[in-house]
Design a protein around this motif. Structure first.
Motif, PDB file in Angstrom:
ATOM      1  N   LEU A  50       0.826  -1.201   0.000  1.00  0.00           N
ATOM      2  CA  LEU A  50       0.000   0.000   0.000  1.00  0.00           C
ATOM      3  C   LEU A  50       0.865   1.258   0.000  1.00  0.00           C
ATOM      4  CD1 LEU A  50      -2.842   1.209   0.140  1.00  0.00           C
ATOM      5  CD2 LEU A  50      -2.663   1.087   2.641  1.00  0.00           C
ATOM      6  N   ARG A  51       1.903   1.251   0.803  1.00  0.00           N
ATOM      7  CA  ARG A  51       2.821   2.401   0.817  1.00  0.00           C
ATOM      8  C   ARG A  51       3.502   2.578  -0.530  1.00  0.00           C
ATOM      9  NH1 ARG A  51       5.843   2.029   6.705  1.00  0.00           N
ATOM     10  NH2 ARG A  51       3.983   2.513   7.938  1.00  0.00           N
ATOM     11  N   GLY A  52       3.861   1.468  -1.168  1.00  0.00           N
ATOM     12  CA  GLY A  52       4.479   1.548  -2.495  1.00  0.00           C
ATOM     13  C   GLY A  52       3.522   2.092  -3.535  1.00  0.00           C
ATOM     14  N   VAL A  53       2.247   1.663  -3.477  1.00  0.00           N
ATOM     15  CA  VAL A  53       1.240   2.158  -4.420  1.00  0.00           C
ATOM     16  C   VAL A  53       1.035   3.651  -4.223  1.00  0.00           C
ATOM     17  CG1 VAL A  53      -1.227   2.072  -5.004  1.00  0.00           C
ATOM     18  CG2 VAL A  53       0.070  -0.048  -4.734  1.00  0.00           C
ATOM     19  N   ARG A  54       0.911   4.073  -2.979  1.00  0.00           N
ATOM     20  CA  ARG A  54       0.734   5.504  -2.687  1.00  0.00           C
ATOM     21  C   ARG A  54       1.928   6.320  -3.156  1.00  0.00           C
ATOM     22  NH1 ARG A  54      -1.849   5.593   3.388  1.00  0.00           N
ATOM     23  NH2 ARG A  54      -3.925   4.904   2.803  1.00  0.00           N
ATOM     24  N   ALA A  55       3.123   5.804  -2.920  1.00  0.00           N
ATOM     25  CA  ALA A  55       4.344   6.523  -3.337  1.00  0.00           C
ATOM     26  C   ALA A  55       4.423   6.613  -4.859  1.00  0.00           C
ATOM     27  CB  ALA A  55       5.576   5.828  -2.779  1.00  0.00           C
ATOM     28  N   SER A  56       4.038   5.558  -5.558  1.00  0.00           N
ATOM     29  CA  SER A  56       4.093   5.596  -7.028  1.00  0.00           C
ATOM     30  C   SER A  56       3.062   6.565  -7.586  1.00  0.00           C
ATOM     31  CB  SER A  56       3.907   4.199  -7.614  1.00  0.00           C
ATOM     32  OG  SER A  56       2.587   3.758  -7.441  1.00  0.00           O
ATOM     33  N   ARG A  57       1.929   6.706  -6.924  1.00  0.00           N
ATOM     34  CA  ARG A  57       0.912   7.665  -7.359  1.00  0.00           C
ATOM     35  C   ARG A  57       1.388   9.105  -7.139  1.00  0.00           C
ATOM     36  NH1 ARG A  57      -4.926   5.119  -5.649  1.00  0.00           N
ATOM     37  NH2 ARG A  57      -4.865   3.442  -7.171  1.00  0.00           N
ATOM     38  N   ARG A  58       2.055   9.342  -6.003  1.00  0.00           N
ATOM     39  CA  ARG A  58       2.571  10.693  -5.732  1.00  0.00           C
ATOM     40  C   ARG A  58       3.662  11.072  -6.726  1.00  0.00           C
ATOM     41  NH1 ARG A  58       2.053   9.436   0.014  1.00  0.00           N
ATOM     42  NH2 ARG A  58       4.124   8.547  -0.132  1.00  0.00           N
ATOM     43  N   SER A  59       4.504  10.109  -7.076  1.00  0.00           N
ATOM     44  CA  SER A  59       5.614  10.422  -7.982  1.00  0.00           C
ATOM     45  C   SER A  59       5.144  10.602  -9.423  1.00  0.00           C
ATOM     46  CB  SER A  59       6.684   9.331  -7.918  1.00  0.00           C
ATOM     47  OG  SER A  59       6.187   8.120  -8.435  1.00  0.00           O
ATOM     48  N   SER A  60       3.996  10.017  -9.786  1.00  0.00           N
ATOM     49  CA  SER A  60       3.495  10.156 -11.153  1.00  0.00           C
ATOM     50  C   SER A  60       2.676  11.433 -11.330  1.00  0.00           C
ATOM     51  CB  SER A  60       2.673   8.938 -11.557  1.00  0.00           C
ATOM     52  OG  SER A  60       1.497   8.867 -10.797  1.00  0.00           O
ATOM     53  N   ASP A  61       2.242  12.058 -10.210  1.00  0.00           N
ATOM     54  CA  ASP A  61       1.453  13.304 -10.303  1.00  0.00           C
ATOM     55  C   ASP A  61       2.300  14.496 -10.623  1.00  0.00           C
ATOM     56  OD1 ASP A  61      -0.839  11.966  -9.782  1.00  0.00           O
ATOM     57  OD2 ASP A  61      -0.860  12.410  -7.634  1.00  0.00           O
TER      58      ASP A  61
END
Length: 81
Positions: free
Chosen positions: A70-81
């Motif tokens: 979950l932390r990895g998914v959230r981090a990947s979403r933040r970095s793609s924004d």
């Protein structure tokens, strides 16, 4: 450490899958009528305690792995924004 989006989703899915499988297993263990989990007096057997310990361990590990995902998914979403 940075996880790829694919690995993050896999870890999250593994955590959810682990909970789904082991909840089902514990329900089946609790309602066991074959005599493996409970003796004739209705007391839990060693089989019950060992498998309950396995289930609890799997809940803990599944939760930890799912949180990492979950932390990895959230981090990947933040970095793609």
């Amino acid at each position: 450490m940075k996880l790829s989006r694919r690995v993050s989703w896999f870890l999250l899915a593994f955590g959810v899958w682990s909970w789904f499988i082991w909840i089902t297993f514990v329900k089946n263990l609790w309602s066991d009528g074959s005599g493996l989990a409970f003796d004739d007096a209705g007391d839990p057997t060693a089989y019950f305690w060992v498998h309950l310990l396995l289930a609890v361990t799997s809940f803990v590990l599944g939760t930890a792995i799912g949180v990492i995902g979950l932390r990895g998914v959230r981090a990947s979403r933040r970095s793609s924004d």
